[in-house]
Design an enzyme around this catalytic site. Structure first.
Site, PDB file in Angstrom:
ATOM      1  N   LYS A  65       0.856  -1.195   0.000  1.00 38.57           N
ATOM      2  CA  LYS A  65       0.000   0.000   0.000  1.00 38.57           C
ATOM      3  C   LYS A  65       0.887   1.238   0.000  1.00 38.57           C
ATOM      4  O   LYS A  65       1.693   1.429   0.913  1.00 38.57           O
ATOM      5  CB  LYS A  65      -0.917   0.011   1.218  1.00 38.57           C
ATOM      6  N   TRP A  66       0.738   2.074  -1.003  1.00 37.39           N
ATOM      7  CA  TRP A  66       1.608   3.234  -1.183  1.00 37.39           C
ATOM      8  C   TRP A  66       0.959   4.505  -0.648  1.00 37.39           C
ATOM      9  O   TRP A  66      -0.265   4.650  -0.642  1.00 37.39           O
ATOM     10  CB  TRP A  66       1.951   3.408  -2.657  1.00 37.39           C
TER      11      TRP A  66
END
Length: 332
Positions: free
Chosen positions: A34-35
């Site tokens: 997850k960025w």
């Protein structure tokens, strides 16, 4: 949802995730990094490329470099992914925000100075086929095939994915925050893509930190939300975090310790927003900045501040406000 004759059109509601407290473990799951960026949908079309935010806003004017890459892909496709700006090997959320606010010549100059990257993690249309009804494992295979066949290079990037929960657990180490990974998203290998549905799960990396209570919402004797600060090198108290509503136990223990601030409190005339990116103003009451609390937070941290509400856990009576880390020099 915008769909017509086998084509998708903006605005399109992306599939989303609900927050969980621990890593799901079961057969048939995939884990993606997850960025810390902007969730976007990218419509790759030679004649009309389009970059859409999660809420349907047209982000294209601020990111001509991404539109150009989409137009030059060589085939029609619709991707789901994360938009980021990388500076010195790490995601820079402040630079991303600044770019989103520029248009025209200023946007082109910003693109040259601070290039954006599109990190793709799903494929919703390829050619004249809408692929959303396909299971995730097939959409991922098609996505990887596009990257290989087109030999995609920056600004394109492929989101890391694994089916090993232990390997994915490494993304929960706060050390990954240094490069912009803030946790994981968990998807079923057999799941179709359902626009607007919260059918995935997400888990954020979290760490503990300390700050001083500078103001509260609600009665001082029974605070609801804490506004937390740290001193900078000049001795000024700077806002670093807003808590979620505190637990009944912490409210009962902290309330009797707090003292309404006298004249000269640095936040007496300050205006604090109720959330990141909102315009709603909190009605806060300043208190004497004498008490330190420990809190748990995710790793979305920019220019000395936590973007998301933190969870205040306990009072740290043994710590003096001057003993906690200072607000970083050079931060806004």
């Amino acid at each position: 949802m915008g769909e017509n004759d086998g084509r998708l059109f903006p605005p399109l509601s992306p599939m989303t995730a609900r927050t969980v407290d621990r890593t799901p473990r079961a057969a048939g799951l995939a884990y993606e990094a997850k960025w810390d960026g902007y969730r976007v949908l990218l419509f790759a079309r030679a004649d009309a490329p389009h970059l859409q935010s999660r809420r349907g806003t047209d982000l294209g004017p601020g990111f001509p470099d991404i539109l150009r890459a989409a137009a030059e892909l060589g085939e029609e496709a619709v991707f789901d992914g994360e938009l980021v700006v990388i500076e010195d090997g790490a995601v820079d959320f402040a630079a991303l925000q600044a770019r989103a606010q520029r248009t025209g010549p200023r946007s082109a100059a910003a693109a040259a100075a601070h290039p954006a990257h599109f990190i793709a993690f799903d494929l919703l249309q390829l050619g004249d086929e809408v692929t959303m009804a396909r299971p995730y494992r097939e959409r991922r295979a098609l996505l990887e095939e596009v990257f290989t066949r087109r030999d995609l290079q920056p600004p394109w990037a492929l989101c890391p994915m694994t089916t090993d929960p232990d390997r994915a657990g490494e993304w929960l180490d706060p050390a990954w925050a240094a490069v912009g990974v803030e946790g994981m998203v968990v998807k079923g290998l057999g799941q179709p893509y359902r626009p607007g549905e919260r059918g995935w799960r997400k888990l954020r990396a979290r760490a503990t930190a300390e700050a001083v209570v500078g103001a509260v919402t609600g009665p001082v004797t029974a605070p609801d939300v804490l506004l937390l600060g740290r001193y900078d090198a000049q001795g000024e108290l700077r806002m670093v975090a807003q808590s979620a509503p505190v637990t009944r136990t912490l409210r009962r223990r902290l309330g009797p310790l707090l003292t309404p601030a006298g004249p000269g409190h640095p936040w007496a005339e300050a205006r604090f927003h109720s959330g990141w990116g909102t315009r709603d103003i909190l009605e806060h009451r300043c208190v004497s900045p004498e008490h330190v609390v420990e809190f748990e937070a995710d790793v979305a941290f920019d220019e000395g501040r936590w973007r998301h509400p933190v969870q205040a856990r306990r009072i740290r009576p043994e710590l003096h406000p001057e003993e906690i880390p200072h607000f970083p020099a050079g931060a806004a």
